[in-house]
Design a protein around this motif. Structure first.
Motif, short mmCIF file in Angstrom:
data_model
loop_
_atom_site.label_atom_id
_atom_site.label_comp_id
_atom_site.label_asym_id
_atom_site.label_seq_id
_atom_site.Cartn_x
_atom_site.Cartn_y
_atom_site.Cartn_z
N ASP A 75 0.82 -1.22 0.00
CA ASP A 75 0.00 0.00 0.00
C ASP A 75 0.84 1.26 0.00
O ASP A 75 0.33 2.35 -0.29
N GLY A 76 2.12 1.13 0.31
CA GLY A 76 2.99 2.30 0.31
C GLY A 76 4.40 1.90 0.69
O GLY A 76 4.65 0.78 1.16
N MET A 77 5.34 2.82 0.46
CA MET A 77 6.73 2.60 0.83
C MET A 77 7.26 3.82 1.56
O MET A 77 7.17 4.94 1.04
N HIS A 78 7.79 3.61 2.74
CA HIS A 78 8.40 4.68 3.52
C HIS A 78 9.90 4.42 3.53
O HIS A 78 10.36 3.40 4.05
N TYR A 79 10.66 5.34 2.92
CA TYR A 79 12.10 5.11 2.81
C TYR A 79 12.87 6.35 3.22
O TYR A 79 12.36 7.48 3.17
N SER A 80 14.10 6.13 3.62
CA SER A 80 14.88 7.16 4.29
C SER A 80 15.10 8.43 3.47
O SER A 80 14.98 9.54 4.00
N ALA A 81 15.43 8.29 2.18
CA ALA A 81 15.70 9.49 1.38
C ALA A 81 14.45 10.36 1.23
O ALA A 81 14.55 11.58 1.09
N ASP A 82 13.30 9.74 1.28
CA ASP A 82 12.04 10.48 1.18
C ASP A 82 11.67 11.11 2.52
O ASP A 82 11.21 12.25 2.58
N LEU A 83 11.89 10.36 3.60
CA LEU A 83 11.53 10.85 4.94
C LEU A 83 12.57 11.79 5.53
O LEU A 83 12.26 12.60 6.40
N GLY A 84 13.82 11.64 5.07
CA GLY A 84 14.89 12.47 5.62
C GLY A 84 15.57 11.88 6.83
O GLY A 84 16.45 12.51 7.43
N TYR A 85 15.19 10.66 7.21
CA TYR A 85 15.74 9.99 8.39
C TYR A 85 15.98 8.53 8.07
O TYR A 85 15.23 7.93 7.29
N CYS A 86 16.98 7.94 8.72
CA CYS A 86 17.25 6.51 8.59
C CYS A 86 16.88 5.81 9.89
O CYS A 86 16.92 6.40 10.96
N LYS A 87 16.51 4.54 9.78
CA LYS A 87 16.44 3.71 10.97
C LYS A 87 17.85 3.59 11.54
O LYS A 87 18.81 3.56 10.75
N PRO A 88 18.05 3.57 12.84
CA PRO A 88 17.05 3.51 13.91
C PRO A 88 16.68 4.86 14.53
O PRO A 88 16.21 4.90 15.66
N ASN A 89 16.88 5.96 13.79
CA ASN A 89 16.45 7.26 14.29
C ASN A 89 14.94 7.23 14.56
O ASN A 89 14.16 6.84 13.69
N ARG A 90 14.53 7.64 15.74
CA ARG A 90 13.11 7.59 16.11
C ARG A 90 12.26 8.41 15.14
O ARG A 90 11.08 8.10 14.92
N ALA A 91 12.85 9.45 14.55
CA ALA A 91 12.10 10.30 13.62
C ALA A 91 11.65 9.51 12.38
O ALA A 91 10.62 9.84 11.78
N PHE A 92 12.41 8.48 12.00
CA PHE A 92 12.00 7.64 10.88
C PHE A 92 10.65 6.99 11.16
O PHE A 92 9.74 7.00 10.33
N TYR A 93 10.51 6.43 12.36
CA TYR A 93 9.29 5.70 12.71
C TYR A 93 8.11 6.66 12.84
O TYR A 93 7.00 6.33 12.39
N ARG A 94 8.34 7.81 13.41
CA ARG A 94 7.25 8.79 13.54
C ARG A 94 6.80 9.28 12.18
O ARG A 94 5.60 9.47 11.93
N ALA A 95 7.75 9.50 11.27
CA ALA A 95 7.39 9.94 9.92
C ALA A 95 6.62 8.87 9.17
O ALA A 95 5.67 9.16 8.43
#
Length: 198
Positions: free
Chosen positions: A125-145
């Motif tokens: 249904d969708g893809m959440h990836y670091s270059a789009d979100l601006g954060y990489c795992k395990p940064n908590r901001a990745f999960y919130r985004a």
């Protein structure tokens, strides 16, 4: 939420996509690691720089006879071994009404390759990836985004990843999370963690 590399995509060769890089393209893996991945990859994978923009000068130094197109094509084609058993199980869950999302560390070009060329757009249904979100795992901001982009509360998310640090961070964000080793089915993991899509 499903990780890509190490979960949805695995490698028949323990060395991964680059195991035969020097034999096939004449590029030293150590040189590529030092000049590109150690130096430029953080900017690329966080969406602060384009892949080709940084590969051009890197290859000019370490492998001037190899074009960025040739390396990218080799990389993406050899890093595309989908776990068909897991895909089938995911599709069964989707048919039951579960929403499926990829949650992955990727730069823009490989994300597009996964989505369009490997046709994961037809399976998720969708893809959440670091270059789009601006954060990489395990940064908590990745999960919130990823939560915000999916419009899902933490308790509604079941997440699988092959890295313990990513699992630990997701748990701290309230996600039900399981370390993926490829041995259990998703349903087994859900049962073990007593998660039923709340």
């Amino acid at each position: 939420m499903v990780d890509v590399d190490g979960v949805l995509i695995t490698h028949p060769n323990p060395g991964g996509w680059s195991a035969n890089l020097e034999i096939d393209l004449g590029i030293s893996l150590l040189a590529l690691q030092h000049r590109f991945f150690n130096h430029d990859w953080p900017d690329v994978v966080h969406g602060r720089a384009a892949l080709r923009e940084r590969l051009v000068p890197a290859l000019a130094e370490i492998a001037p006879e190899t074009s960025p197109d040739a390396l990218i094509d080799y990389w993406f084609r050899n890093d595309a071994h989908l776990d068909q058993r897991l895909l089938e199980e995911l599709q069964d869950l989707r048919a039951e009404g579960f929403e499926l999302y990829l949650a992955t560390v990727q730069e823009h070009e490989r994300a597009a390759f996964l989505w369009d060329q490997l046709k994961l757009r037809d399976r998720f249904d969708g893809m959440h990836y670091s270059a789009d979100l601006g954060y990489c795992k395990p940064n908590r901001a990745f999960y919130r985004a990823a939560e915000a982009a999916s419009n899902l509360p933490p308790e509604a998310i079941f997440f699988v990843d092959d890295r313990i640090e990513n699992i630990s961070a997701a748990k701290e964000c309230g996600w039900t999370s399981a370390l993926w080793a490829g041995q259990d089915t998703l349903r087994d993991l859900m049962r073990k963690l007593q998660w039923y899509g709340s």
